[in-house]
Motif scaffolding. Structure first.
Motif, PDB file in Angstrom:
ATOM      1  N   SER A  45       0.628  -1.524   0.089  1.00 18.26           N
ATOM      2  CA  SER A  45      -0.279  -0.051   0.143  1.00 18.26           C
ATOM      3  C   SER A  45       0.774   1.475  -0.369  1.00 18.26           C
ATOM      4  CB  SER A  45      -0.390  -0.280   0.912  1.00 18.26           C
ATOM      5  OG  SER A  45      -0.073   0.175   2.369  1.00 18.26           O
ATOM      6  N   LEU A  46       1.931   1.151   0.616  1.00 23.22           N
ATOM      7  CA  LEU A  46       2.813   2.412   0.648  1.00 23.22           C
ATOM      8  C   LEU A  46       3.273   2.557  -1.273  1.00 23.22           C
ATOM      9  CD1 LEU A  46       5.049   2.002   3.742  1.00 23.22           C
ATOM     10  CD2 LEU A  46       3.628   3.925   2.795  1.00 23.22           C
ATOM     11  N   VAL A  47       3.716   1.752  -1.508  1.00 25.87           N
ATOM     12  CA  VAL A  47       4.343   1.424  -3.427  1.00 25.87           C
ATOM     13  C   VAL A  47       3.107   2.244  -3.577  1.00 25.87           C
ATOM     14  CG1 VAL A  47       4.206   0.182  -5.116  1.00 25.87           C
ATOM     15  CG2 VAL A  47       6.004   0.114  -2.812  1.00 25.87           C
ATOM     16  N   VAL A  48       1.568   1.590  -3.525  1.00 21.46           N
ATOM     17  CA  VAL A  48       0.318   2.340  -4.017  1.00 21.46           C
ATOM     18  C   VAL A  48       0.080   3.679  -3.529  1.00 21.46           C
ATOM     19  CG1 VAL A  48      -1.924   2.572  -4.254  1.00 21.46           C
ATOM     20  CG2 VAL A  48      -1.137   0.128  -4.790  1.00 21.46           C
ATOM     21  N   PHE A  49       0.478   4.280  -2.725  1.00 20.00           N
ATOM     22  CA  PHE A  49       0.351   5.301  -2.014  1.00 20.00           C
ATOM     23  C   PHE A  49       1.685   6.649  -2.833  1.00 20.00           C
ATOM     24  CE2 PHE A  49       2.400   8.789   0.607  1.00 20.00           C
ATOM     25  CZ  PHE A  49       1.310  10.080   0.946  1.00 20.00           C
ATOM     26  N   VAL A  50       2.302   5.838  -3.210  1.00 15.73           N
ATOM     27  CA  VAL A  50       3.578   6.633  -3.844  1.00 15.73           C
ATOM     28  C   VAL A  50       3.444   6.423  -4.962  1.00 15.73           C
ATOM     29  CG1 VAL A  50       5.885   6.361  -4.190  1.00 15.73           C
ATOM     30  CG2 VAL A  50       5.305   6.184  -1.927  1.00 15.73           C
ATOM     31  N   GLU A  51       2.868   5.997  -5.787  1.00 11.45           N
ATOM     32  CA  GLU A  51       2.187   5.906  -7.156  1.00 11.45           C
ATOM     33  C   GLU A  51       1.190   6.677  -7.718  1.00 11.45           C
ATOM     34  OE1 GLU A  51       3.700   5.068 -10.770  1.00 11.45           O
ATOM     35  OE2 GLU A  51       4.618   4.059  -9.377  1.00 11.45           O
ATOM     36  N   THR A  52       0.724   6.974  -6.990  1.00  4.33           N
ATOM     37  CA  THR A  52      -0.813   7.597  -6.803  1.00  4.33           C
ATOM     38  C   THR A  52      -0.380   9.137  -6.750  1.00  4.33           C
ATOM     39  OG1 THR A  52      -1.757   6.809  -4.846  1.00  4.33           O
ATOM     40  CG2 THR A  52      -2.238   5.879  -6.594  1.00  4.33           C
ATOM     41  N   LEU A  53       0.593   9.405  -5.809  1.00  5.20           N
ATOM     42  CA  LEU A  53       1.123  10.507  -5.098  1.00  5.20           C
ATOM     43  C   LEU A  53       1.160  11.985  -6.122  1.00  5.20           C
ATOM     44  CD1 LEU A  53       1.185  12.263  -2.778  1.00  5.20           C
ATOM     45  CD2 LEU A  53       3.683  11.894  -2.641  1.00  5.20           C
ATOM     46  N   ASP A  54       0.604  12.980  -6.387  1.00  2.74           N
ATOM     47  CA  ASP A  54       0.446  14.127  -7.329  1.00  2.74           C
ATOM     48  C   ASP A  54       1.039  14.920  -6.461  1.00  2.74           C
ATOM     49  OD1 ASP A  54       1.122  15.202  -9.418  1.00  2.74           O
ATOM     50  OD2 ASP A  54      -0.404  15.859  -9.798  1.00  2.74           O
ATOM     51  N   THR A  55       2.701  15.341  -5.887  1.00  2.00           N
ATOM     52  CA  THR A  55       3.603  16.224  -5.491  1.00  2.00           C
ATOM     53  C   THR A  55       3.463  17.746  -6.423  1.00  2.00           C
ATOM     54  OG1 THR A  55       5.825  15.851  -6.283  1.00  2.00           O
ATOM     55  CG2 THR A  55       4.588  15.326  -4.208  1.00  2.00           C
ATOM     56  N   SER A  56       3.216  17.578  -7.099  1.00  2.00           N
ATOM     57  CA  SER A  56       3.107  19.261  -7.946  1.00  2.00           C
ATOM     58  C   SER A  56       1.635  19.824  -8.086  1.00  2.00           C
ATOM     59  CB  SER A  56       3.209  18.677  -9.349  1.00  2.00           C
ATOM     60  OG  SER A  56       1.991  17.889 -10.175  1.00  2.00           O
ATOM     61  N   TYR A  57       0.415  19.074  -7.373  1.00  2.00           N
ATOM     62  CA  TYR A  57      -0.603  20.537  -7.194  1.00  2.00           C
ATOM     63  C   TYR A  57      -0.496  19.885  -5.895  1.00  2.00           C
ATOM     64  CZ  TYR A  57      -1.365  20.018 -11.990  1.00  2.00           C
ATOM     65  OH  TYR A  57      -1.295  20.009 -13.175  1.00  2.00           O
ATOM     66  N   GLU A  58      -0.210  19.003  -4.831  1.00  2.00           N
ATOM     67  CA  GLU A  58      -0.656  19.164  -3.255  1.00  2.00           C
ATOM     68  C   GLU A  58       0.341  18.653  -2.673  1.00  2.00           C
ATOM     69  OE1 GLU A  58      -2.547  14.905  -2.178  1.00  2.00           O
ATOM     70  OE2 GLU A  58      -3.455  15.837  -3.879  1.00  2.00           O
ATOM     71  N   GLN A  59       0.139  19.375  -1.485  1.00  4.53           N
ATOM     72  CA  GLN A  59       0.976  19.193   0.042  1.00  4.53           C
ATOM     73  C   GLN A  59       1.074  18.320   0.362  1.00  4.53           C
ATOM     74  OE1 GLN A  59       1.090  21.921   2.310  1.00  4.53           O
ATOM     75  NE2 GLN A  59       3.031  21.648   3.462  1.00  4.53           N
ATOM     76  N   ILE A  60       1.897  16.531   0.504  1.00  2.88           N
ATOM     77  CA  ILE A  60       1.809  15.901   1.000  1.00  2.88           C
ATOM     78  C   ILE A  60       1.571  15.946   2.564  1.00  2.88           C
ATOM     79  CG2 ILE A  60       3.219  13.778   1.936  1.00  2.88           C
ATOM     80  CD1 ILE A  60       5.084  13.955  -0.086  1.00  2.88           C
ATOM     81  N   THR A  61       0.426  15.526   3.042  1.00  4.95           N
ATOM     82  CA  THR A  61      -0.438  15.835   4.836  1.00  4.95           C
ATOM     83  C   THR A  61      -0.787  13.595   4.752  1.00  4.95           C
ATOM     84  OG1 THR A  61      -1.963  15.607   3.997  1.00  4.95           O
ATOM     85  CG2 THR A  61      -1.638  17.762   4.153  1.00  4.95           C
ATOM     86  N   ASN A  97      -2.980  13.176   6.000  1.00  9.40           N
ATOM     87  CA  ASN A  97      -4.202  12.416   5.572  1.00  9.40           C
ATOM     88  C   ASN A  97      -4.306  11.998   4.668  1.00  9.40           C
ATOM     89  OD1 ASN A  97      -5.716  13.009   7.669  1.00  9.40           O
ATOM     90  ND2 ASN A  97      -6.491  15.713   7.312  1.00  9.40           N
ATOM     91  N   ASN A  98      -3.637  12.536   3.350  1.00 18.45           N
ATOM     92  CA  ASN A  98      -3.407  11.964   2.325  1.00 18.45           C
ATOM     93  C   ASN A  98      -2.067  10.310   2.328  1.00 18.45           C
ATOM     94  OD1 ASN A  98      -4.511  13.917   0.975  1.00 18.45           O
ATOM     95  ND2 ASN A  98      -1.822  14.716  -0.017  1.00 18.45           N
ATOM     96  N   LEU A  99      -1.130  10.546   3.838  1.00 16.91           N
ATOM     97  CA  LEU A  99      -0.965   9.067   3.958  1.00 16.91           C
ATOM     98  C   LEU A  99      -1.454   8.094   4.234  1.00 16.91           C
ATOM     99  CD1 LEU A  99       1.773   7.978   3.968  1.00 16.91           C
ATOM    100  CD2 LEU A  99       1.956   8.919   6.129  1.00 16.91           C
ATOM    101  N   ILE A 100      -2.554   8.670   5.273  1.00 17.11           N
ATOM    102  CA  ILE A 100      -3.770   7.948   5.568  1.00 17.11           C
ATOM    103  C   ILE A 100      -4.393   7.372   4.330  1.00 17.11           C
ATOM    104  CG2 ILE A 100      -5.393   7.282   7.497  1.00 17.11           C
ATOM    105  CD1 ILE A 100      -3.202   7.484   8.486  1.00 17.11           C
ATOM    106  N   ALA A 101      -4.711   7.901   3.759  1.00 18.82           N
ATOM    107  CA  ALA A 101      -5.866   7.529   2.546  1.00 18.82           C
ATOM    108  C   ALA A 101      -5.125   6.941   1.321  1.00 18.82           C
ATOM    109  CB  ALA A 101      -6.693   8.985   2.289  1.00 18.82           C
ATOM    110  N   GLY A 102      -4.354   7.041   1.118  1.00 20.35           N
ATOM    111  CA  GLY A 102      -3.148   6.250  -0.005  1.00 20.35           C
ATOM    112  C   GLY A 102      -3.295   5.227   0.991  1.00 20.35           C
TER     113      GLY A 102
END
Length: 142
Positions: free
Chosen positions: A16-32, A34-39
């Protein structure tokens, strides 16, 4: 069976960490947080059932294959089997997904991320299993 449950949880978290990193788009949003838990939750929803259905039977089969094996390369052979079974599991999932889009083979563009995800689950599963077996064998002699 307890060690399999712990191994499933750890490997599912890695996947799930791999899925989170793959779906993360840092250009538009800040890593929080809540984003980590949702991922992680999104990854766990999809990964845990696949790890249970494909990972535990593969682990039992690997345990049967490796049980009577002695030697200094036993752990290396076991982790190699987990890698091989991870690729086989990725192929099975890719074939199931390819049935949906009407193709008759493995879509290589979809296979690479699925293989990375499968290996990110199977390798930690194998490492946990090897460490549990090593730890359980060392406990009685202490």
């Amino acid at each position: 069976m307890f060690k399999k449950i712990i191994s499933v949880l750890i490997s599912s978290l890695c996947g799930s960490l791999v899925v989170f990193v793959e779906t993360l788009d840092t250009s538009y949003e800040q890593i929080t947080f809540n984003n980590l838990i949702a991922g992680l939750v999104l990854g766990l929803m999809y990964i845990v059932p696949i790890v249970i259905v494909l990972g535990i039977p593969s682990s039992i089969l690997i345990d049967i294959l490796i049980k009577n094996r002695d030697g200094k390369y036993k752990q290396l052979i076991e982790i190699a089997l987990y890698i091989i079974f991870g690729v086989i599991g990725a192929t099975i999932v890719s074939l199931i997904i390819s049935l949906d889009d009407g193709t008759n083979g493995v879509n290589l563009l979809a296979f690479k991320p699925i293989c990375i995800l499968a290996l990110s689950c199977s390798v930690p599963f194998g490492i946990c299993s090897i460490l549990w077996n090593y730890r359980l064998k060392k406990s009685p002699s202490q």
